[in-house]
Design a protein around this motif. Structure first.
Motif, PDB file in Angstrom:
ATOM      1  N   UNK A 267       0.841  -1.304   0.048  1.00  8.11           N
ATOM      2  CA  UNK A 267      -0.061   0.089  -0.046  1.00  8.11           C
ATOM      3  C   UNK A 267       0.839   1.234  -0.050  1.00  8.11           C
ATOM      4  N   UNK A 268       0.104   2.319  -0.748  1.00  9.71           N
ATOM      5  CA  UNK A 268       1.228   3.792  -0.509  1.00  9.71           C
ATOM      6  C   UNK A 268       0.617   4.548   0.483  1.00  9.71           C
TER       7      UNK A 268
ATOM      8  N   UNK B 200       6.249   4.741  -8.229  1.00  7.48           N
ATOM      9  CA  UNK B 200       5.956   4.775  -6.542  1.00  7.48           C
ATOM     10  C   UNK B 200       6.556   3.153  -6.041  1.00  7.48           C
ATOM     11  N   UNK B 201       6.481   2.308  -6.555  1.00 10.77           N
ATOM     12  CA  UNK B 201       7.144   1.025  -6.117  1.00 10.77           C
ATOM     13  C   UNK B 201       8.739   1.212  -6.053  1.00 10.77           C
ATOM     14  N   UNK B 202       9.150   1.812  -6.958  1.00 12.62           N
ATOM     15  CA  UNK B 202      10.793   2.120  -6.804  1.00 12.62           C
ATOM     16  C   UNK B 202      11.130   2.985  -5.742  1.00 12.62           C
TER      17      UNK B 202
ATOM     18  N   UNK C 296      17.717   1.752  -7.369  1.00 13.94           N
ATOM     19  CA  UNK C 296      16.569   1.726  -7.987  1.00 13.94           C
ATOM     20  C   UNK C 296      15.941   2.097  -9.421  1.00 13.94           C
ATOM     21  N   UNK C 297      16.939   3.091  -9.947  1.00 12.64           N
ATOM     22  CA  UNK C 297      16.843   3.572 -11.445  1.00 12.64           C
ATOM     23  C   UNK C 297      15.769   4.763 -11.341  1.00 12.64           C
TER      24      UNK C 297
ATOM     25  N   UNK D 117       6.543  -6.025  -7.592  1.00 12.79           N
ATOM     26  CA  UNK D 117       6.479  -5.889  -8.945  1.00 12.79           C
ATOM     27  C   UNK D 117       5.166  -5.611  -9.682  1.00 12.79           C
ATOM     28  N   UNK D 118       4.218  -5.050  -8.699  1.00 17.91           N
ATOM     29  CA  UNK D 118       2.877  -4.449  -9.026  1.00 17.91           C
ATOM     30  C   UNK D 118       3.063  -3.293  -9.638  1.00 17.91           C
ATOM     31  N   UNK D 119       2.286  -3.402 -10.973  1.00 24.04           N
ATOM     32  CA  UNK D 119       2.415  -2.209 -11.779  1.00 24.04           C
ATOM     33  C   UNK D 119       3.489  -1.757 -12.512  1.00 24.04           C
TER      34      UNK D 119
END
Length: 338
Positions: A111-112, A167-169, A149-150, A189-191
């Motif tokens: 979750x964000x 956002x995941x990164x 994380x690029x 890996x979601x999204x």
């Protein structure tokens, strides 16, 4: 994403807070990195986790299971967010809720929970300051984690404009700030687009190669199958199986394996196969046969013997359920969906 920097760049190089590895004594380093000992968790009348015993020492471990299987509770216990009702959860021998244990764990939640007006760089820097790092050290670790994380070239945009993958990164960057021994990643890996996914899979392998332990919860079973050293399968609050997918498959000899066979003379082959004690059923269709058999090793040995004896021309022999989906489906008694 560009070539990732060495994870050693996250270690202390100035008068900031100091390397987190100093928190681990020689004695602690001999203890399991993450250990669940008969851990159970109740939420009121609901038993979410039931007598789980699990030990992680290194490498990449995938965590899979259907909704409600207990994965989220296990991750919250591992990261010290909650305490078990019964049993123990420890990190290097220290209770997972103790600050000394938490310093060894990096957590990337599914979750964000961002302050959307902050830039990605500012968010990660704030997290570094909340960890207790001095300003200069916080800046250095922020830059190193974002590069890893690029996200270096995109880190100064407001978070509200970030894609799901970006956002995941950023969440992964904050998890890496303090160079933890254990990384707990919930749906990392979601999204993320296919190219970015390959980049992150490579990063996860690199982190594992440096000695870190990764616990990766994901519904992307095909990705986990390519990534993980081991899989933990959760079912109804318990650990249903632990090991490589092949090891788990070997334990499922009592469950029927489905095999697609394309061969000449399919009806004759079907009749011969039905005489084998390992075969429990054969379906003949336009494409050939689908055979259901117990004890896969014995079945394939018998099939090979009959092929030579009867001179069958086998065009295709393919197990239909060697994937993580099928293993999970067998263990959960359903379709294998997560």
């Amino acid at each position: 994403m560009g070539p990732p920097i060495p994870t050693e760049a996250l270690l202390r190089t100035d008068s900031g807070r100091g390397s987190d590895s100093s928190l681990v004594t020689d004695d602690c380093s001999l203890k399991p990195l993450l250990l669940f000992e008969h851990a159970s968790k109740w939420y009121g009348p609901v038993l979410a986790l039931n007598q789980v015993t699990l030990e992680l020492t290194g490498g990449i471990t995938g965590l899979v299971g259907a909704n409600g299987a207990g994965k989220s509770t296990l991750l919250r216990l591992a990261t010290g967010q909650i305490a078990p009702t019964l049993g123990r959860v420890t990190v290097r021998g220290t209770d997972a809720r103790d600050w000394r244990a938490r310093r060894l764990v990096g957590y990337c939640p599914d979750a964000d929970a961002f302050y959307e007006d902050l830039s990605g760089r500012r968010f990660v820097r704030v997290m570094a300051r909340l960890c207790g790092y001095a300003r200069r050290e916080a800046d250095r670790r922020t830059d190193a984690a974002l590069d890893l994380v690029g996200m270096t070239g995109r880190a100064d945009r407001p978070l509200r404009g970030y894609s799901k993958g970006m956002r995941q990164r950023v969440k992964l960057a904050q998890a890496l700030l303090h160079d933890p021994e254990l990384l707990v990643l919930d749906e990392p890996l979601s999204g993320i687009d296919p190219v970015g996914r390959q980049d992150l899979l490579g990063l996860f392998r690199q982190l594992a190669a440096t000695g870190k332990c990764l616990l990766v919860s994901s519904h992307e079973l095909e990705a986990l199958e390519k990534l993980t050293d081991h899989v933990v399968v959760m079912a109804r609050g318990r650990v249903a199986a632990v090991g490589t997918l092949q090891q788990i498959r070997d334990r499922l000899d009592d469950y029927p394996l489905s095999v697609r066979v394309e061969v000449d003379r399919p009806r004759e082959v079907a009749r011969r196969l039905l005489a084998l004690p390992e075969v429990v059923g054969v379906e003949v269709d336009a494409a050939g046969l689908v055979v259901r058999a117990h004890h896969p090793k014995r079945f394939f040995a018998a099939f090979g013997r009959l092929t030579v004896e009867d001179g069958w021309e086998v065009r295709r022999l393919e197990p239909l359920d060697e994937s993580a989906h099928a293993v999970l489906g067998y263990l959960l008694g359903g379709s294998g969906r997560t």
